[in-house]
Design a protein around this motif. Sequence first.
Motif, PDB file in Angstrom:
ATOM      1  N   ALA A  20       0.830  -1.211   0.000  1.00  0.00           N
ATOM      2  CA  ALA A  20       0.000   0.000   0.000  1.00  0.00           C
ATOM      3  C   ALA A  20       0.863   1.259   0.000  1.00  0.00           C
ATOM      4  CB  ALA A  20      -0.931  -0.005   1.213  1.00  0.00           C
ATOM      5  N   ASP A  21       1.900   1.260   0.832  1.00  0.00           N
ATOM      6  CA  ASP A  21       2.787   2.424   0.897  1.00  0.00           C
ATOM      7  C   ASP A  21       3.510   2.647  -0.423  1.00  0.00           C
ATOM      8  OD1 ASP A  21       2.322   3.020   3.687  1.00  0.00           O
ATOM      9  OD2 ASP A  21       3.485   1.230   4.148  1.00  0.00           O
ATOM     10  N   ILE A  22       3.905   1.560  -1.058  1.00  0.00           N
ATOM     11  CA  ILE A  22       4.598   1.674  -2.354  1.00  0.00           C
ATOM     12  C   ILE A  22       3.658   2.267  -3.400  1.00  0.00           C
ATOM     13  CG2 ILE A  22       5.715   0.386  -4.218  1.00  0.00           C
ATOM     14  CD1 ILE A  22       6.535  -1.702  -2.075  1.00  0.00           C
ATOM     15  N   LEU A  23       2.409   1.816  -3.397  1.00  0.00           N
ATOM     16  CA  LEU A  23       1.441   2.318  -4.371  1.00  0.00           C
ATOM     17  C   LEU A  23       1.104   3.785  -4.097  1.00  0.00           C
ATOM     18  CD1 LEU A  23      -0.249   1.565  -6.811  1.00  0.00           C
ATOM     19  CD2 LEU A  23      -2.068   0.816  -5.248  1.00  0.00           C
ATOM     20  N   VAL A  24       0.921   4.135  -2.828  1.00  0.00           N
ATOM     21  CA  VAL A  24       0.669   5.532  -2.463  1.00  0.00           C
ATOM     22  C   VAL A  24       1.844   6.408  -2.880  1.00  0.00           C
ATOM     23  CG1 VAL A  24       0.495   7.110  -0.498  1.00  0.00           C
ATOM     24  CG2 VAL A  24      -0.942   5.067  -0.579  1.00  0.00           C
ATOM     25  N   GLU A  25       3.062   5.917  -2.628  1.00  0.00           N
ATOM     26  CA  GLU A  25       4.271   6.646  -3.037  1.00  0.00           C
ATOM     27  C   GLU A  25       4.280   6.876  -4.540  1.00  0.00           C
ATOM     28  OE1 GLU A  25       8.178   8.335  -2.205  1.00  0.00           O
ATOM     29  OE2 GLU A  25       6.501   7.748  -0.905  1.00  0.00           O
ATOM     30  N   ASP A  26       3.875   5.854  -5.295  1.00  0.00           N
ATOM     31  CA  ASP A  26       3.876   5.966  -6.747  1.00  0.00           C
ATOM     32  C   ASP A  26       2.853   6.993  -7.227  1.00  0.00           C
ATOM     33  OD1 ASP A  26       5.066   4.642  -9.213  1.00  0.00           O
ATOM     34  OD2 ASP A  26       2.932   4.520  -9.666  1.00  0.00           O
ATOM     35  N   PHE A  27       1.682   7.005  -6.622  1.00  0.00           N
ATOM     36  CA  PHE A  27       0.668   7.999  -6.995  1.00  0.00           C
ATOM     37  C   PHE A  27       1.196   9.403  -6.729  1.00  0.00           C
ATOM     38  CE2 PHE A  27      -2.263   4.864  -8.066  1.00  0.00           C
ATOM     39  CZ  PHE A  27      -3.495   5.409  -8.406  1.00  0.00           C
ATOM     40  N   LYS A  28       1.814   9.595  -5.569  1.00  0.00           N
ATOM     41  CA  LYS A  28       2.332  10.920  -5.227  1.00  0.00           C
ATOM     42  C   LYS A  28       3.478  11.320  -6.155  1.00  0.00           C
ATOM     43  CE  LYS A  28       0.817  10.877  -0.433  1.00  0.00           C
ATOM     44  NZ  LYS A  28       1.201  10.922   1.013  1.00  0.00           N
ATOM     45  N   ASN A  29       4.282  10.355  -6.580  1.00  0.00           N
ATOM     46  CA  ASN A  29       5.358  10.652  -7.528  1.00  0.00           C
ATOM     47  C   ASN A  29       4.815  11.103  -8.878  1.00  0.00           C
ATOM     48  OD1 ASN A  29       7.429  10.078  -5.737  1.00  0.00           O
ATOM     49  ND2 ASN A  29       7.610   7.935  -6.370  1.00  0.00           N
ATOM     50  N   LEU A 226      -4.340  -3.319 -12.485  1.00  0.00           N
ATOM     51  CA  LEU A 226      -4.594  -1.876 -12.386  1.00  0.00           C
ATOM     52  C   LEU A 226      -4.085  -1.133 -13.606  1.00  0.00           C
ATOM     53  CD1 LEU A 226      -3.500  -1.300  -8.662  1.00  0.00           C
ATOM     54  CD2 LEU A 226      -5.773  -1.848  -9.551  1.00  0.00           C
ATOM     55  N   ASN A 227      -3.373  -1.846 -14.466  1.00  0.00           N
ATOM     56  CA  ASN A 227      -2.773  -1.233 -15.649  1.00  0.00           C
ATOM     57  C   ASN A 227      -1.838  -0.095 -15.267  1.00  0.00           C
ATOM     58  OD1 ASN A 227      -2.323  -1.054 -18.420  1.00  0.00           O
ATOM     59  ND2 ASN A 227      -3.943   0.472 -18.706  1.00  0.00           N
ATOM     60  N   ILE A 228      -1.008  -0.367 -14.240  1.00  0.00           N
ATOM     61  CA  ILE A 228      -0.056   0.614 -13.733  1.00  0.00           C
ATOM     62  C   ILE A 228       1.340   0.001 -13.723  1.00  0.00           C
ATOM     63  CG2 ILE A 228       0.691   1.912 -11.685  1.00  0.00           C
ATOM     64  CD1 ILE A 228      -2.218   2.176 -10.891  1.00  0.00           C
ATOM     65  N   GLU A 229       2.325   0.801 -14.086  1.00  0.00           N
ATOM     66  CA  GLU A 229       3.727   0.395 -13.948  1.00  0.00           C
ATOM     67  C   GLU A 229       4.415   1.429 -13.065  1.00  0.00           C
ATOM     68  OE1 GLU A 229       7.782  -0.456 -16.566  1.00  0.00           O
ATOM     69  OE2 GLU A 229       5.828  -0.263 -17.570  1.00  0.00           O
ATOM     70  N   LEU A 230       5.152   0.951 -12.078  1.00  0.00           N
ATOM     71  CA  LEU A 230       5.791   1.863 -11.137  1.00  0.00           C
ATOM     72  C   LEU A 230       6.781   2.787 -11.833  1.00  0.00           C
ATOM     73  CD1 LEU A 230       6.538  -0.524  -8.113  1.00  0.00           C
ATOM     74  CD2 LEU A 230       4.558   0.983  -8.456  1.00  0.00           C
ATOM     75  N   THR A 231       6.840   4.026 -11.382  1.00  0.00           N
ATOM     76  CA  THR A 231       7.811   4.972 -11.919  1.00  0.00           C
ATOM     77  C   THR A 231       9.212   4.601 -11.446  1.00  0.00           C
ATOM     78  OG1 THR A 231       7.656   6.454 -10.011  1.00  0.00           O
ATOM     79  CG2 THR A 231       6.078   6.799 -11.810  1.00  0.00           C
ATOM     80  N   ASP A 232      10.209   5.121 -12.124  1.00  0.00           N
ATOM     81  CA  ASP A 232      11.597   4.859 -11.721  1.00  0.00           C
ATOM     82  C   ASP A 232      11.864   5.381 -10.314  1.00  0.00           C
ATOM     83  OD1 ASP A 232      12.125   3.665 -14.137  1.00  0.00           O
ATOM     84  OD2 ASP A 232      12.982   5.471 -15.056  1.00  0.00           O
ATOM     85  N   LYS A 233      11.257   6.499  -9.967  1.00  0.00           N
ATOM     86  CA  LYS A 233      11.445   7.071  -8.643  1.00  0.00           C
ATOM     87  C   LYS A 233      10.872   6.142  -7.569  1.00  0.00           C
ATOM     88  CE  LYS A 233      10.821  11.372  -6.041  1.00  0.00           C
ATOM     89  NZ  LYS A 233      10.269  12.758  -6.079  1.00  0.00           N
ATOM     90  N   THR A 234       9.731   5.530  -7.864  1.00  0.00           N
ATOM     91  CA  THR A 234       9.132   4.593  -6.912  1.00  0.00           C
ATOM     92  C   THR A 234       9.986   3.342  -6.794  1.00  0.00           C
ATOM     93  OG1 THR A 234       6.930   5.392  -7.540  1.00  0.00           O
ATOM     94  CG2 THR A 234       7.042   3.323  -6.308  1.00  0.00           C
ATOM     95  N   LYS A 235      10.492   2.860  -7.897  1.00  0.00           N
ATOM     96  CA  LYS A 235      11.353   1.675  -7.873  1.00  0.00           C
ATOM     97  C   LYS A 235      12.599   1.932  -7.035  1.00  0.00           C
ATOM     98  CE  LYS A 235       9.863  -0.046 -12.402  1.00  0.00           C
ATOM     99  NZ  LYS A 235      10.245  -0.280 -13.825  1.00  0.00           N
ATOM    100  N   GLU A 236      13.115   3.140  -7.092  1.00  0.00           N
ATOM    101  CA  GLU A 236      14.280   3.495  -6.282  1.00  0.00           C
ATOM    102  C   GLU A 236      13.901   3.531  -4.803  1.00  0.00           C
ATOM    103  OE1 GLU A 236      18.092   4.253  -5.261  1.00  0.00           O
ATOM    104  OE2 GLU A 236      17.322   3.673  -7.252  1.00  0.00           O
ATOM    105  N   PHE A 237      12.704   4.019  -4.523  1.00  0.00           N
ATOM    106  CA  PHE A 237      12.184   4.019  -3.149  1.00  0.00           C
ATOM    107  C   PHE A 237      12.128   2.597  -2.599  1.00  0.00           C
ATOM    108  CE2 PHE A 237       8.248   3.297  -0.682  1.00  0.00           C
ATOM    109  CZ  PHE A 237       8.483   4.102   0.431  1.00  0.00           C
ATOM    110  N   VAL A 238      11.621   1.666  -3.393  1.00  0.00           N
ATOM    111  CA  VAL A 238      11.534   0.262  -2.982  1.00  0.00           C
ATOM    112  C   VAL A 238      12.920  -0.309  -2.749  1.00  0.00           C
ATOM    113  CG1 VAL A 238      10.844  -2.062  -3.687  1.00  0.00           C
ATOM    114  CG2 VAL A 238       9.347  -0.108  -4.184  1.00  0.00           C
ATOM    115  N   LYS A 239      13.839  -0.016  -3.656  1.00  0.00           N
ATOM    116  CA  LYS A 239      15.207  -0.539  -3.529  1.00  0.00           C
ATOM    117  C   LYS A 239      15.884  -0.015  -2.265  1.00  0.00           C
ATOM    118  CE  LYS A 239      19.612  -0.979  -5.999  1.00  0.00           C
ATOM    119  NZ  LYS A 239      20.399  -0.698  -4.777  1.00  0.00           N
ATOM    120  N   GLU A 240      15.725   1.263  -1.991  1.00  0.00           N
ATOM    121  CA  GLU A 240      16.352   1.860  -0.810  1.00  0.00           C
ATOM    122  C   GLU A 240      15.860   1.203   0.475  1.00  0.00           C
ATOM    123  OE1 GLU A 240      15.560   6.007  -1.035  1.00  0.00           O
ATOM    124  OE2 GLU A 240      17.021   6.393  -2.638  1.00  0.00           O
ATOM    125  N   TRP A 241      14.547   0.969   0.563  1.00  0.00           N
ATOM    126  CA  TRP A 241      14.011   0.356   1.767  1.00  0.00           C
ATOM    127  C   TRP A 241      14.337  -1.130   1.849  1.00  0.00           C
ATOM    128  CZ3 TRP A 241      12.471   1.667   6.382  1.00  0.00           C
ATOM    129  CH2 TRP A 241      12.187   3.008   6.622  1.00  0.00           C
TER     130      TRP A 241
END
Length: 278
Positions: A20-29, A226-241
């Motif tokens: 959920a946090d990853i998806l919320v982060e992606d929407f905000k990005n 959902l027909n959504i692909e995570l942004t690069d910024k979100t993917k970096e967020f996931v990697k960092e955590w």
Amino acid sequence: MKRVFTFGCSFTSFSWPTWADILVEDFKNRGLEGYNFGRCGAGNQFIFIKLMEANAKFKFNEDDLVLICWSTMQREDRFVNNEWRTPGLIYNQSIYTELFVDGWADPSFYVFRDSAIMSATNLALKQLGCKSYQFSMHPVKQLDSNDPSSKYKNTSGVIEFYGDNIHLDFVSMMEYLKLTDHSEKVAKKRLQTYYGNETVKDKRAEWHPSVEEHNKYLTEILLPNLNIELTDKTKEFVKEWNDKINSYKEAINLSTTGWESHPKRDLINVENTEKDLI
């Protein structure tokens, strides 16, 4: 979709980012809105209440995405002294007394209650016009027992009675991530954690999904629908955590990871409401 709202228990809001946090982060990005109303220990009654509060506040519409990860049924949520108490499984907690559990925590009741809650939610979401999906942390099933002394009375047929009104779109998280096997062999491979006033000596195998596992469920189960692909910024967020959680050489203190598992998200100011009623 311009806004996303997520609801659930500790499989939705935990000591590190969840699906959920990853998806919320992606929407905000993307410059959109995202809200995670999950809470550790929450039961389905809390989830339903937060869903209704969110709709009253934000007025769900066709531009919204609502995702619900239902919890297990044997839980007691209470709002007491101006705060929510969500201790998790009623048979393994320290808030309710033994007298209460023995006298009032009937598994059959929880099945009746939560089946009705899930049915009502499904019917409500159909009327609100938003795009919504429902799934669960644990397989939704009755807890039956042939042992007459067991707490888990035979309630076979309650969930089936509601039929399609109890609607789950995806496989449960525990099933898909293979978190149902708690054998000693598997436990040794899990992250080791402890919490609060505990010490490293009190560490235990962590059965909540890791950041990597949350991302796996999100990208392999949720996002394709959902027909959504995570942004690069979100993917970096996931990697960092993911890197941060995996960097611990000893057991992880869940109270000091730096991720706020459930910040204050109450939509109703109870004190003002009470004053208005006087």
